[in-house]
Design an enzyme around this catalytic site. Structure first.
Site, mmCIF file in Angstrom:
data_model
loop_
_atom_site.group_PDB
_atom_site.id
_atom_site.type_symbol
_atom_site.label_atom_id
_atom_site.label_comp_id
_atom_site.label_asym_id
_atom_site.label_seq_id
_atom_site.Cartn_x
_atom_site.Cartn_y
_atom_site.Cartn_z
ATOM 1 N N HIS A 1 27.143 36.366 30.398
ATOM 2 C CA HIS A 1 26.211 35.920 31.383
ATOM 3 C C HIS A 1 24.756 36.008 29.871
ATOM 4 O O HIS A 1 24.966 37.615 30.474
ATOM 5 C CB HIS A 1 25.877 35.772 32.547
ATOM 6 C CG HIS A 1 27.043 34.968 33.222
ATOM 7 N ND1 HIS A 1 27.981 34.929 32.749
ATOM 8 C CD2 HIS A 1 27.041 36.125 34.643
ATOM 9 C CE1 HIS A 1 29.115 34.399 34.117
ATOM 10 N NE2 HIS A 1 28.353 34.782 35.610
ATOM 11 N N CYS B 1 27.419 38.211 40.054
ATOM 12 C CA CYS B 1 27.551 38.685 38.485
ATOM 13 C C CYS B 1 26.081 38.686 37.853
ATOM 14 O O CYS B 1 25.682 39.798 37.612
ATOM 15 C CB CYS B 1 28.694 38.479 37.601
ATOM 16 S SG CYS B 1 28.646 36.690 37.884
HETATM 17 P P1 NAP Z 1 40.723 33.351 39.224
HETATM 18 O O1 NAP Z 1 40.864 33.666 37.580
HETATM 19 O O2 NAP Z 1 40.844 31.828 39.904
HETATM 20 O O3 NAP Z 1 41.917 34.297 40.319
HETATM 21 C C1 NAP Z 1 41.804 34.201 41.458
HETATM 22 C C2 NAP Z 1 42.935 35.813 41.643
HETATM 23 O O4 NAP Z 1 43.007 35.175 43.424
HETATM 24 C C3 NAP Z 1 44.249 35.355 41.960
HETATM 25 O O5 NAP Z 1 44.961 36.221 41.351
HETATM 26 C C4 NAP Z 1 44.691 34.513 42.432
HETATM 27 O O6 NAP Z 1 46.340 34.548 42.959
HETATM 28 C C5 NAP Z 1 44.323 34.826 44.133
HETATM 29 N N1 NAP Z 1 44.256 34.552 44.681
HETATM 30 C C6 NAP Z 1 43.980 33.056 45.085
HETATM 31 N N2 NAP Z 1 44.364 32.735 46.516
HETATM 32 C C7 NAP Z 1 45.671 33.730 46.887
HETATM 33 C C8 NAP Z 1 45.637 34.133 48.252
HETATM 34 N N3 NAP Z 1 45.423 32.751 49.429
HETATM 35 N N4 NAP Z 1 46.218 34.783 48.356
HETATM 36 C C9 NAP Z 1 46.400 36.271 47.161
HETATM 37 N N5 NAP Z 1 45.361 35.888 47.016
HETATM 38 C C10 NAP Z 1 44.900 34.327 45.947
HETATM 39 O O7 NAP Z 1 39.564 34.041 39.702
HETATM 40 P P2 NAP Z 1 39.086 35.572 38.888
HETATM 41 O O8 NAP Z 1 37.458 34.689 38.518
HETATM 42 O O9 NAP Z 1 39.352 36.303 39.238
HETATM 43 O O10 NAP Z 1 37.962 35.404 40.336
HETATM 44 C C11 NAP Z 1 38.256 35.701 41.758
HETATM 45 C C12 NAP Z 1 37.123 36.039 43.008
HETATM 46 O O11 NAP Z 1 36.637 36.710 42.274
HETATM 47 C C13 NAP Z 1 36.095 34.708 42.912
HETATM 48 O O12 NAP Z 1 36.500 33.671 43.903
HETATM 49 C C14 NAP Z 1 34.647 35.274 43.620
HETATM 50 O O13 NAP Z 1 34.791 35.228 44.807
HETATM 51 C C15 NAP Z 1 34.800 36.269 43.299
HETATM 52 N N6 NAP Z 1 34.478 36.787 41.779
HETATM 53 C C16 NAP Z 1 33.096 37.622 41.725
HETATM 54 C C17 NAP Z 1 32.544 37.386 40.337
HETATM 55 C C18 NAP Z 1 31.093 38.400 40.798
HETATM 56 O O14 NAP Z 1 30.039 37.997 40.570
HETATM 57 N N7 NAP Z 1 31.005 39.733 41.326
HETATM 58 C C19 NAP Z 1 33.047 37.106 39.500
HETATM 59 C C20 NAP Z 1 33.852 36.753 39.085
HETATM 60 C C21 NAP Z 1 34.937 36.091 40.449
HETATM 61 P P3 NAP Z 1 47.250 33.387 42.150
HETATM 62 O O15 NAP Z 1 47.957 33.882 40.699
HETATM 63 O O16 NAP Z 1 48.711 33.304 42.981
HETATM 64 O O17 NAP Z 1 47.331 31.808 42.575
HETATM 65 C C1 3JM Z 2 32.894 32.481 43.169
HETATM 66 O O1 3JM Z 2 29.885 32.849 37.712
HETATM 67 C C2 3JM Z 2 30.414 32.531 38.558
HETATM 68 O O2 3JM Z 2 30.281 31.211 39.103
HETATM 69 C C3 3JM Z 2 29.496 33.647 39.869
HETATM 70 C C4 3JM Z 2 30.841 34.340 39.989
HETATM 71 C C5 3JM Z 2 31.566 33.371 41.364
HETATM 72 C C6 3JM Z 2 31.392 34.566 42.661
HETATM 73 C C7 3JM Z 2 30.729 34.874 42.794
HETATM 74 O O3 3JM Z 2 30.244 36.526 42.996
HETATM 75 O O4 3JM Z 2 29.578 34.939 44.297
HETATM 76 C C8 3JM Z 2 32.235 32.228 41.260
HETATM 77 C C9 3JM Z 2 33.153 32.138 42.453
HETATM 78 C C10 3JM Z 2 31.656 33.233 43.831
HETATM 79 C C11 3JM Z 2 31.715 33.725 45.586
HETATM 80 O O5 3JM Z 2 32.353 34.606 45.863
HETATM 81 O O6 3JM Z 2 30.870 33.686 46.158
#
Ligand code: NAP
Ligand code: 3JM
Length: 339
Positions: free
Chosen positions: A242, A129
């Site tokens: 952010h 992000c």
């Molecule tokens: P979150 O609110 O904690 O949600 C996590 C999601 O992943 C929930 O839907 C969870 O399902 C699911 N999940 C976890 N373990 C799983 C498994 N074994 N099988 C299937 N689904 C599973 O986190 P979030 O903020 O949405 O972020 C999720 C991910 O997106 C992060 O870990 C990161 O890698 C990525 N992310 C990327 C950016 C970016 O900068 N592009 C920003 C934020 C996040 P349950 O409800 O069933 O637990």
């Molecule tokens: C795991 O704000 C943040 O913490 C960054 C978003 C994030 C990431 C990412 O997109 O790099 C949260 C948790 C990850 C990841 O996949 O490394």
């Protein structure tokens, strides 16, 4: 009519829910949308359009008949399931860091390197992000004035860590107003009324992995290893959005006036910069919006040709869900999404 079945993997999370909202708001031409998450939330529902979707447990078989999968379920989940999705003939747009630096995986921000989607082999990675909002603002300036060096310091919202971190900040604030000790579970220290100069784990040279992601991803997206990037990433007690303090050093001379005019006509950017009227971007105004907001544009007099600026964007929208959906839209426009 041809079909376009879309799976949202991680649909119950902060990013997954925004993904569903974004698909709806942009009228994405999906013929069916499937919500996937872990066994923990199978059978629960998530809002979509006028109704709701029943969440299914993600398994190896979940992607049969699916054309596009938008993953935001963490890196290890993505490492396990994305290859199954690709094997089923599905195109994966992944939000985690799991595939970003894989040389066979394009890392795409549509405003910056749209043509990199052309060489995908099943998986396209969505950048971090903080990196996304930085490169959207860097790209037009680099094309015109050639950036030599970037110093970026981030002020990152708790929503970047997901639903549990949003709840932790809320809970800690409530506990403190009630005279209780704040419970610390998600972050290494209390986040309410504090700033944590650690995002993700510590790694090479005492940089955090978030800082290393920003440095390496910027080079890959910009397609230019010569731009020097250094970063300090900080978690702040903000829910959405952010912010970044950015110092840019250029090869060619550039004024703040020229930069403001160039950024104002560049895609995905809104210049919001009027010091006399106390106008500058802030997370509270960027939350829920699509643009990368740029303000506080001013000369850095300590170098030959330099500018300082302040960049704010909604980390869950442009930083995650929106960028992923824009990648999918790009695939459709380019005829690269087989349906
Ligand atoms: P979150 O609110 O904690 O949600 C996590 C999601 O992943 C929930 O839907 C969870 O399902 C699911 N999940 C976890 N373990 C799983 C498994 N074994 N099988 C299937 N689904 C599973 O986190 P979030 O903020 O949405 O972020 C999720 C991910 O997106 C992060 O870990 C990161 O890698 C990525 N992310 C990327 C950016 C970016 O900068 N592009 C920003 C934020 C996040 P349950 O409800 O069933 O637990
Ligand atoms: C795991 O704000 C943040 O913490 C960054 C978003 C994030 C990431 C990412 O997109 O790099 C949260 C948790 C990850 C990841 O996949 O490394």
């Amino acid at each position: 009519m041809s079909k376009l079945v879309v799976a949202v993997a991680g649909a119950t999370g902060a990013v997954g829910r925004e993904m569903l909202k974004t698909l709806e708001q942009r009228n994405f031409p999906a013929t069916e949308v499937i919500a996937l998450a872990s066994a923990r939330s199978a059978g629960t529902t998530v809002p979509f359009k006028d109704g709701e979707l029943t969440v299914q447990e993600m398994t190896d078989k979940s992607f049969e008949g699916v054309n596009l999968a938008l993953f935001s379920a963490g890196g290890s989940t993505s490492k396990t399931f994305a290859p199954h999705a690709v094997k089923s003939g599905c195109v994966v747009v992944d939000n985690s860091s799991a595939w970003r630096m894989d040389p066979k995986v394009p890392l795409v921000v549509p405003e910056v390197n749209p043509d990199d989607v052309d060489w995908h082999a099943g998986i396209i990675a969505n950048p971090n992000c903080s990196t996304i909002q930085l490169v959207v603002a860097m790209k037009p300036l680099h094309d015109a004035y050639t950036i030599k060096r970037v110093v970026v310091s981030t002020y990152q919202a708790v929503s970047g860590t997901g639903q549990k971190a949003i709840a932790e900040l809320e809970t800690q604030v409530r506990q403190m107003f009630n005279g209780l000790d704040p419970e610390v579970k998600v972050y290494p220290h209390q986040i309410a009324f504090n700033c944590l100069p650690q995002i993700d784990v510590f790694s090479e040279g005492d940089y955090t992995f978030e800082e290393i992601k920003m440095i390496k991803e910027t080079a890959k997206i910009m397609g230019d290893e010569s731009i020097k990037v250094t970063a300090t990433t900080v978690r702040v007690p903000v829910f959405y959005g952010h912010s970044e303090s950015v110092n840019l050093e250029f090869e060619k001379p550039v004024t703040a006036y020229q930069a403001r005019a160039l950024l104002a006509k560049s895609p995905g950017i809104q210049v919001y910069d009027n010091p006399g009227e106390k106008m500058y971007p802030m997370p509270l105004m960027a939350a829920g919006e699509d643009e990368v907001f740029v303000g506080r544009i001013r000369q850095d007099e300590t170098v030959e040709s330099g500018l300082n600026m302040w960049i704010v964007s909604d980390n869950i929208r442009k930083g995650a869900a929106l960028n992923a959906v824009q990648i999918a839209e790009l695939l459709i426009v380019k005829g690269k999404l087989k349906v």
